[in-house]
Scaffold this active site. Sequence first.
Site, PDB file in Angstrom:
ATOM      1  N   LYS A  10       0.833  -1.213   0.000  1.00 27.77           N
ATOM      2  CA  LYS A  10       0.000   0.000   0.000  1.00 27.77           C
ATOM      3  C   LYS A  10       0.859   1.252   0.000  1.00 27.77           C
ATOM      4  O   LYS A  10       0.605   2.209  -0.732  1.00 27.77           O
ATOM      5  CB  LYS A  10      -0.899  -0.009   1.235  1.00 27.77           C
ATOM      6  CG  LYS A  10      -1.738   1.248   1.394  1.00 27.77           C
ATOM      7  CD  LYS A  10      -1.969   1.598   2.834  1.00 27.77           C
ATOM      8  CE  LYS A  10      -0.712   2.129   3.466  1.00 27.77           C
ATOM      9  NZ  LYS A  10      -0.937   2.667   4.832  1.00 27.77           N
ATOM     10  N   TYR A 425      -5.660   4.440   3.710  1.00 29.37           N
ATOM     11  CA  TYR A 425      -6.088   4.123   2.363  1.00 29.37           C
ATOM     12  C   TYR A 425      -4.885   3.928   1.449  1.00 29.37           C
ATOM     13  O   TYR A 425      -3.774   4.363   1.755  1.00 29.37           O
ATOM     14  CB  TYR A 425      -7.000   5.219   1.790  1.00 29.37           C
ATOM     15  CG  TYR A 425      -6.277   6.474   1.352  1.00 29.37           C
ATOM     16  CD1 TYR A 425      -6.004   6.708   0.010  1.00 29.37           C
ATOM     17  CD2 TYR A 425      -5.861   7.435   2.283  1.00 29.37           C
ATOM     18  CE1 TYR A 425      -5.348   7.863  -0.396  1.00 29.37           C
ATOM     19  CE2 TYR A 425      -5.208   8.582   1.888  1.00 29.37           C
ATOM     20  CZ  TYR A 425      -4.953   8.795   0.544  1.00 29.37           C
ATOM     21  OH  TYR A 425      -4.292   9.925   0.139  1.00 29.37           O
ATOM     22  N   CYS A 426      -5.102   3.227   0.330  1.00 33.23           N
ATOM     23  CA  CYS A 426      -4.059   3.078  -0.686  1.00 33.23           C
ATOM     24  C   CYS A 426      -4.627   3.565  -2.018  1.00 33.23           C
ATOM     25  O   CYS A 426      -5.498   4.433  -2.035  1.00 33.23           O
ATOM     26  CB  CYS A 426      -3.578   1.628  -0.770  1.00 33.23           C
ATOM     27  SG  CYS A 426      -4.827   0.454  -1.311  1.00 33.23           S
ATOM     28  N   ALA A 427      -4.183   3.008  -3.124  1.00 29.22           N
ATOM     29  CA  ALA A 427      -4.591   3.512  -4.437  1.00 29.22           C
ATOM     30  C   ALA A 427      -6.086   3.373  -4.674  1.00 29.22           C
ATOM     31  O   ALA A 427      -6.704   4.225  -5.306  1.00 29.22           O
ATOM     32  CB  ALA A 427      -3.829   2.788  -5.538  1.00 29.22           C
TER      33      ALA A 427
END
Length: 480
Positions: A10, A425-427
Amino acid sequence: MMKYLQKIGKSLMLPVAVLPAAGILYGIGYWIDPTGWGANSIVAAFLIKAASAIIDQIPILFAIGVSVGMAKDHDGTSALAGLVSFLMITTLLSTGAVAMYLGVSAEEVPAAFGKISNAFIGILSGIIGSSCYNRFKDTKLPDWLAFFSGKRCVAIVTAVVSVLVAVILYFVWPVIFSALVAFGKAILGLGAVGAGIYAMLNRALIPLGLHHALNAVFWFDTAGINDLGLFWSGADGAVKGVTGQYMTGFFPVMMFGLPAGALAMYHTAKDSKKKAAASLLFAGSLASFFTGITEPLEFAFMFMAPGLYLVHAVLTGVSAIVCSLLPFRIGFNFSAGLVDWILSFKAPMAVNPWMLIPVGLVFAVIYYVIFRLVITKFDLKTPGRAEDDEETEDDVELSNDDYTATAQCIIEGLGGKDNITDIDYCATRIRAEISDYTQVDEKKIKKAGVAGVIRPSKTTVQVVVGTKVQFVYDEIKKML
């Protein structure tokens, strides 16, 4: 361990998000001067050099990005710590330094130390920097050392730890490097089949978030392959017709195959649920086609129909094999979407980029036919076919950009504010840590119009939102 590796994956999204800037600069530069690569145009030379400033420093970007991404509060101090660690390790283990330690000439130093500045070391430095930050950022020292208390001591501790790690790597890195090179050479020796194996594993590892480790071997200069860097730079080691083979095969899948598979899922959805399925599948298809971001679409069926996802992974491998056998090479800086395809037309190692159209159309047909056949034959529960798919009037659609309503729906589905202990959060995903897994209501979360819900453990929930994840995350943070 798996959870920790997923967090590393992530955190890599932050530096990877910088690469499209290099792609745009490279693309425009090569369009201006497609034969001289800057030798015939000062403007082209300026743009290409600007792009290489990013591509050539990927290890440093990884060190900073991973360090910030894995820090508990994403403070900039962790970025400094990651950079300190990278500089310490790469300097202590450089060819010149090792030659001095051994009392020999640079030519006698093992080749591994000539490749110490790589993506793997960048990631390791980021882990060291973030770990030291998380552990020592609140340290209180005696009054006479009070100036170095708290965050100010992080970089100092990181430097000490990095020296110790460098000592270990002095013995371990040559072994790791040799193993990576052996694996890379084994794949290279298999030619088109090797490219297919890599592409299949790339897709198969996405549910675990471990595909980034594999990409570091083939796309970057970890083991001397550097497919991405050589494709765009045309530097020594690039071979016309070969370089780019670990990227080309993804384009027919991401731009044509997956959207066609989504169409098959739409056509096989129940009539009463086609509208709900269409909004999810159409948004995912657009992201896949234009940007090469496939997670919103893949997670829409990955866990509902794992057999179908396996078919997708195999077809990706087949695409890579076919593209490797053809006189056809294109590449990307971010992912295999329309934007990178257009930009790669004038790249030094590009070969017949136009061939994507016929190859992509063939794979679109293959994906549609196979997906539809497998879904109906085995009655797979793809979007619009699951028994627990419920259409309710209060469903929220991300396409409406109502991030507040979406965030509220996700929070409620996670069991409310008191049940959420940490969130990130990630992408494409919201990643939440929870106290009581029994309070999580997946159906409620899905009403937010998200692509899917993943529960890797009893204390972790991942909500696959898509490319608008940052805006949803920002709203959730405000509410919390």
